[in-house]
Every structure is written in structure tokens, then in C-alpha cells.
Write an enzyme that holds these catalytic residues in place. Sequence first.
Site, PDB file in Angstrom:
ATOM      1  N   ASP A  68       0.790  -1.298   0.225  1.00 23.12           N
ATOM      2  CA  ASP A  68      -0.188  -0.059   0.032  1.00 23.12           C
ATOM      3  C   ASP A  68       0.877   1.598   0.006  1.00 23.12           C
ATOM      4  O   ASP A  68       2.171   1.341   0.644  1.00 23.12           O
ATOM      5  CB  ASP A  68      -1.336   0.227   0.933  1.00 23.12           C
ATOM      6  CG  ASP A  68      -2.502   1.041   0.755  1.00 23.12           C
ATOM      7  OD1 ASP A  68      -2.135   1.305   0.215  1.00 23.12           O
ATOM      8  OD2 ASP A  68      -2.534   1.319   2.520  1.00 23.12           O
TER       9      ASP A  68
ATOM     10  N   GLU B 194       2.968   4.974  -3.982  1.00 24.48           N
ATOM     11  CA  GLU B 194       3.053   5.748  -5.368  1.00 24.48           C
ATOM     12  C   GLU B 194       3.984   6.808  -5.696  1.00 24.48           C
ATOM     13  O   GLU B 194       4.467   7.141  -6.885  1.00 24.48           O
ATOM     14  CB  GLU B 194       1.519   6.405  -5.478  1.00 24.48           C
ATOM     15  CG  GLU B 194       0.021   6.374  -5.530  1.00 24.48           C
ATOM     16  CD  GLU B 194       0.383   5.245  -4.132  1.00 24.48           C
ATOM     17  OE1 GLU B 194      -0.819   4.527  -4.535  1.00 24.48           O
ATOM     18  OE2 GLU B 194       0.643   5.502  -3.122  1.00 24.48           O
TER      19      GLU B 194
ATOM     20  N   ASP C 147      -9.127   2.888  -2.630  1.00 23.25           N
ATOM     21  CA  ASP C 147      -9.493   3.453  -1.552  1.00 23.25           C
ATOM     22  C   ASP C 147     -11.140   3.917  -2.255  1.00 23.25           C
ATOM     23  O   ASP C 147     -11.039   5.098  -1.935  1.00 23.25           O
ATOM     24  CB  ASP C 147      -9.129   4.553  -0.492  1.00 23.25           C
ATOM     25  CG  ASP C 147      -8.049   3.553   0.118  1.00 23.25           C
ATOM     26  OD1 ASP C 147      -7.369   2.675  -0.150  1.00 23.25           O
ATOM     27  OD2 ASP C 147      -7.629   4.222   0.465  1.00 23.25           O
TER      28      ASP C 147
END
Length: 976
Positions: free
Chosen positions: A489, A492, A654
Site C-alpha cells: 500500500d 505511489e 480506496d
Amino acid sequence: MAAILFAALLLLSWKDLGAVSRQPSALQRSVQAPGTTASNGTALSFNVSSCPGYTLQSLKETKTGLSAQLNLAGTACNAFGSDIANLTLEVTYDSDTRLHVNIFDTANAQFTIPSSVISLPGTPDSIHKNSSDLVFNYEPSPFAFWITRRSDPGAQPLFDTRISSLPATPIAPVIPTDNSTALDGFPLVFEDQYLQLTSALPLGANVYGLGEVLASSGFRRDVGVNGGAGTVQTLWARDISDPLDENVYGSHPIYMEHRFNANTNKSQTHGVFLFSAAGSDILLLTPPSSNVSLVEYRMIGGTLDLYFVSGPGPQQVIEQYGELIGLPTWQPAFGFGFHLCRWGYSNISETKEQVTKMREAGIPLEVMWNDIDLYHAVRDFTTDPTSFPIDEIKTFIDELHANHQHYIPIVDAAIAKQVNSTDIYDPYTRGVELEVFMKNPDGSEYVGQVWPGYTVFPDWFSKNAQTYWTEALTNWSRSGVDFSGIWLDMNEVSSFCQGSCGSGIDISNTTAPFLLPGTPGNLVADYPEGYDATTSGPSGNITVNGTSTFGAGNASSTLTKRGQGAGGEDNVNLNAPPYAIHNGFGDLSVHDVATNATHANGLVELDVHNLWGLMEEKATHQALLQIQPKKRPFIISRSTFASSGKWTGHWLGDNFSLWQYLYLNIQGVLQFQLFQIPFVGADTCGFNGNTDEELCNRWMQLSAFMPFYRNHNVEGALSQEPYRWDSVANASRTAIAIRYSLLPYWTAAQYTLFANSSMFGSPPVRALFYEFPDEPELFGVDRQYLIGRDILVTPVVTPNVSTVDGIFPGRGSVTWRDWYTHDVVNATSGANTTLDAPLGHINVHIRDGAALLLHAKPAYTITETRAGPFYLLVSLSADGTAFGTAYLDDGETVPPTPSSTLTFTAANGRVQVAHQGSFKIAQKLQSITVLGAGQPKNVQVKGRTLPQEDWNYAQQKLVLSNLDVDLNEAVELAWA
């Protein structure tokens, strides 16, 4: 978990972003600072209309294509950077279906993706110049090129950069609210910080791909016709809760175009892939009164490295793209089970309770997950000594394994920085020792801020990165966290500081710079979508006295997209490129590691930002192979790039507990089939906000027919495990039973689905037009989908209904049978048919001509299900034929591994089963059902006449039970 911050519906107000949100948009040329200069000191024009383009010279024919020099054709325009005077053109006919057109700076100063990150095929061994269906054509001055089909030379080119093929400029903003969609001109622009290339498309082209995105237009992208505004697709990975029509977690510069010829009633499909990691805008627009639509690439670095694949069908395009970037990894069988997680299982007891309650409810649970609640001080590779004691974790995981279940923890991208000399945190100190963390331009440690406070970030270009990552995961596993896979997670890569957090920070401050959901001041307290407490009371149930509560009051269910982000670009530098791409946060360093962060090989984050998640996935995959040799690594990751599917699966980020996101679930999964990341799914029932019984009921059904099936929600929201409501529990049991019966189809069909995906790149989940490419009414359908070629899924994606409309492809030439009843559907040809869909029922239909090997007795776990007998379902076509295959192996070992292929062929009143391979199939074939069979005369299996058969005249259905047939030998069923 984690992108909740900045969107919230929105959990944070935009004013909390400070000055960033109040600056005027740099996309408007009028706000560019006068006197801003290029790297050569020349003032920038911010306008491409005076850009001279290039002239082709020194052409050389080669065995595999051609090469040439491209020289600037006039005075440099310096629109958003310094024009590069000398370029090289290389054209390579890679195969009969792939053409490579590479335009790069002759000095090789611009960033290109290293082969160590993504290895593409090299120079072809054979010559394809005269056999390829793709043909490269060019004009020398000004240089332009276009791609045609050898098989259809008179058709509109597939890609066409000629000025004469594009509308006259200048053109006022095509999207009136976005000044950057003004089109000053279409020359080839190649500058150090700005590249532009434009191609004509057919008017209203059917374009799919370009992402990652939640597109309000649907799976088919908006090119600006039929009331659409057009599309500005930005490629810049960012941590954000699933906004509409903005850049999100991954970057995939691949599109597929599907063209229908109304004169011949035939279609052809091709694909275009830009091999670049540069931050980019890709525009799909149709100027007013134009007879063409267009695609325009605007990049803030890199080169123009284009690959074209010829199809000619949608599935072939996707397969050819897979041949280029690499085929998807093999998934372990357990990955296809049901997964459960939430941010908010605050201790080991609460986590164990979910496993117990799921079993008590009889709802199969294959994998239990933990979010960051697991960690000590929110630090990677730790467990909290109070809430998750390691001895209890080990015991819990051992119990899961004993019951054929699995455990997956989260790994965040950021590593906590040591607070002081007494702070013992080996993942940080070992990383410092191995010099694996990203740095500032001055060589100091780059410090960001994420969940544990101030953090550092692995630099995947450093020589010791793989060693470091493998050690960290190995040590964690050996400590007692015996994981079956890893969840990646925040990769990015996300950081809460804008830029490096800098010097003078209070390193002991380990709090997040905002309120977490569920805490005082940021409670997740809204009623579910469409619910009105005044009318229906405070229960949150979907019905009151049998009446649906959705929309009973004045609650709004409309979700609007936000406007463009803002950023002020005053200087030409790494932190603020002169052309401001449409990054949803504006400044490229908001909620991301800063663009001037540096890597071990001298690269800067501006050039490699979009690759971070991919490189982490690759390192994690290789680490898991070291920890569990020969076992198929199971990874789910948020940020992805081209070729990520070789290493990982993906969840759609999300999302929100809203009906619109239930529908967007389908679009997201279809996108990632094209991106060659087929193992994908959404957070079932929604992540952000509060779900309700009806929404969760429908979503649990839908996700049962998606590759990755996980229920996951945010801290502080209403609990949404499927056992919480009786109707959801019932719907889940039914849907999961079908999913588990279909496991041989999902995981084992050689010519379809995941075995085929890993071997050939075929998409397991398909848009309807993939199988029926000549039916234009299907080109925009994205509320239904196919699993392989044979299973049609028509879910309910709107509230308050008991029917659903769906189209049955084939225009009457295909027989579709109901999964549950086996009845033939009386479908309207080429138009919608209304189907019953009471709550708890999802419509599933079988295509004729299918032969499906199924598990006869779906059980609680994948292991138990796979140990049970098989069932063969044959749905004959009108001519009495059917075909299918099943690829069987142990579901765990990395291929090459012992395997067997079963082939099922039906014709002339008989079904034949052939076996080939070395894998011993222990399970027996228990029963066979044939749909569409003629009245049986003499039923025989393996030459043995059966005394009785179950025959349904109305359905033309033959059912044979208690067969106990060995599938390691040839089998024949005859009934005619």
C-alpha cells in the site's frame, strides 16, 4: 487503506492543503510568469503554434525497418522547455502484428526506462517488413508519419500525425472549463521538458484503456462526441481516494481502438502503447465541426517510444500487448477464495473473532488480512506487543493453516526514521547500513512523513535494495508472521509533507498531520447513501415494514467530480515543469515524494516516479520466492505500471460505499484486463463511508464473479462483514458456492482465464464486444461482463429494484441458458431483456457451445473444494457441439510444474474427454449434465450402458450421476 486522506467525501477540506489549493491553475497560459526561461536561458513561449517541427534526413533502410535523423526544421519555439535540435527515428517491424516507432534525442540525454526495470523484446530474429499487417508511412518535411493496415490499405490510418489529417488551428478550448484544451497547433514538439504528438482518430472513435482512472463516461472513453466533453487523462501516480476523471494510483499509457465498418458490418481492433514513465496528459478530443477526433500526447520528459499492435480482434490486441510487456504471474489457488479485512481490527482477539463468526455463519473465508492496526508504532515489519503479541499471532496463523486458511498483512512503502539513539528499529538502521534510501539533491537523507511519523523510502535503484527488502520480509516471516502473501500500500509513493520535510523537524512527533477516520472530530457518522433517518428511523437497515428505505427522504446520492487541482509554476526546474499536467493535487510533490528526490544512479523522482510501485512489486515478488521457493507469490498492490502484472495483482483502491462505485467496479476490472493485470477487484461493500445491507448484498454477489474478492472498509465506519445481515449472509453463501464450483474454470481452463492469461495474455474478464466484435450495441456496455467466453454476468448496480436489464449478445444466433435453472432465455435480439433480480440473486448465464469442468461439492475452503469430485456441464449449441478445456496442476508451484490438460469435445450425441499430461488427477468425475441434448436412446459411459438416466424433455437436459469416472483416462459419454 490509506488514500482516505484528501478525499473524504472529503474527509479533509481543501483549505487544509494551505496555499497549494488557493493558487491559480498553471494550466492557464495567462498565469505563467513572464520571463520564465528554458534550460538554455531562452524565454518560454507557452505556445506551440510557432514550433517548426522536424525534417527527416539520412534515411537508412534496414532488414527490420528503417532509421533516420530528424533535425529541427526552423527556429526553436521553446514552448515549455528547450527544443532538442537533433532526434533519431528508428522503425522496427518486431513481428507480423507489432510495429515499433521510436523517436528519441540523438544524444540520449532524455530519460528512458532501463531494461533492468522493464525488459522488452529485442531486435527480431526474422524479417517482417513485407509480411507485417502494420505499415509505417512518412512525409519527410515537416516530418509526419501514419500507420496503415496492409490488409486494408484504403482505410483511415490507425495512427496519423499529418497536419493535413487534423483540424485547422488555432482552436479555442475544446473543453470550455479547461484552457489547456485550446489547441494552438499540431507540430511534433520535442523539448527537454515538453513533448507533444497528435494523431487523428475516426470521428467518435471507440477508445478503451489509458489509466488508471474512474471514468465517468464508462469503460469506453469520452472522445468528445454525443454530448461528451472529451478526456484529459493524466499519468502521475498519486495517493487519493478514488476521484472521478482524475489520475489515481497507477499509470498505463496503452489504449485499444475498436473500429466498425458499417459497409461490411465487420470490426477490427488495434492497440497503441507509449513506453514512457513521464508525467503526461493524454487528450482525447473532438474540436467543434471537426470531421475527426484526436489523441494528443503531452509529456514533461522522456521520449516518444511507441508500439502498435494489430489485433485484429480485442482479445488479440490484449494478448499482443502481453507478449510485449510480459505475461501475468501465476496466481496460487487460494487467492481465488474470499478474503476479509478492515482498517480497525484493533487487536488479535478482534481479528480472530471474524474468523470464528464467518465459520459460524457458514460463509467461506479463505484469507484473513490485517491492516496497519497490526503494527507497533505503525512501523513496517513489526507487530504491536500489546494488541498483537507475536506469540498469539503465530498461534493464530498456525490455526489458520491447520484449517487450510491463509494470512496476509499489509506493508506500507515508507520506513520509519529512527527517533533517537535508544530507538531500536532494524529496518531503518539496516537500510542506512546498506545505503538503500532515497536522498535529497545534496546527498542527505530524504525525509517524508507517513503513518509512523517521519519516514524514509527505499530506493529501488540502489544496488542493495533487493537484499534489504528480502531480509526485512524474511525476518518478519521468521518472527512468527508466517504470511501467505503481502499487501503493498501507499506505494505511489505517498508522503504527507510537500517536498522533503526538511531540517528542524521534531523527529519525536509520530502523529499524522490530520485526524484519522473514526477519531473525535472526524467520525464516519454519515448514514449510508440514500438513507433518511427522519423517515426510516436510526436502524440503518434497508427496509422498514418491508419497504425499501433508499431515497425515502431527501438524501442525495449524487457524486460530483472535483475540478482540476492547482499549481503555480514560476520556474523551470524539477519541482515545477513549465507545462503543468492535470495532476489532481496540482503541484506534483503534494502527497507524493518530491520530484527532486534523487536515486542511487543519479536519476530524479520526476522521471521515475511512476515506476516506484512496479519496482517494489518486483522486489517483493523476488523476495517471496526466496522465502518460499517454488511457491507462487501472492501480492496485491495499489500503484501499478506497465508490466506490473508479471509480479502482482491489484485492488482498485480506496473506493466509497456508494452505488456508483459498485458500477465502477466493473469498469476498473475491465481496464486492468487490458493493462495485463488480470487479478484485480474492488473493496467489496466499499471502503470509505458507511455501507448498508442492500448495497453490501449486491456487492458481495458481484465481487464473487470478479478475480480478486475482498471485503475491506475504513476505520470508524459501520462493520460490513457479510455475516452482519441475514440477507447478505445468504447472498454471500450462494454466490461463493457458485464461485468455488467455477474454480476449475477460473484457474484451470487452458484456453481461457488465468492459466491462459499467464501463458498467452488472454483476458479472463471480458467486455461483451470482445467475443461479439461486430455488434455495435455492445461497444459501450459496461454494466455486464463475460467471464471467459462462456459465462455472462448481469449484476444489479442500482438500488431499490427487483429486476435488471441486460443484453444477450449474438443477436439470436447464440443460445443463453440460466445458470440456476438451465432454462433457455427468451432474449430480445440486439436489445435489452428485463430479468428478475430479487435481492440476493445475481443473474448468471451460460453460453451455448460450452463444456465446463466444475467442482461438484463447493466446500468451506479452496483446499477442501479442490479435494472433492468434479462435475461436467455441457451446453450444446444449435448444431449439437460444444468444446472446453481444463488445465490442472497443484495450484501452488511456480510453473513449469507437473500439469495435465483435459479436453472436452461434444458432437453427434456424444461427449469425449481426452487427457494429456503428467499431473495425477485424484478426484473423480461424479456427474455430467448435457443441456440441449436430443432424447437419449442408449446412454453409455466408457462403453458401459447405464440402466437409468435423468431426462428433462422441456429443457432437453440429460443428467448422469454417481459416475465415479477416472479422468486420467479417456472418457466417452454417448446418448444418441
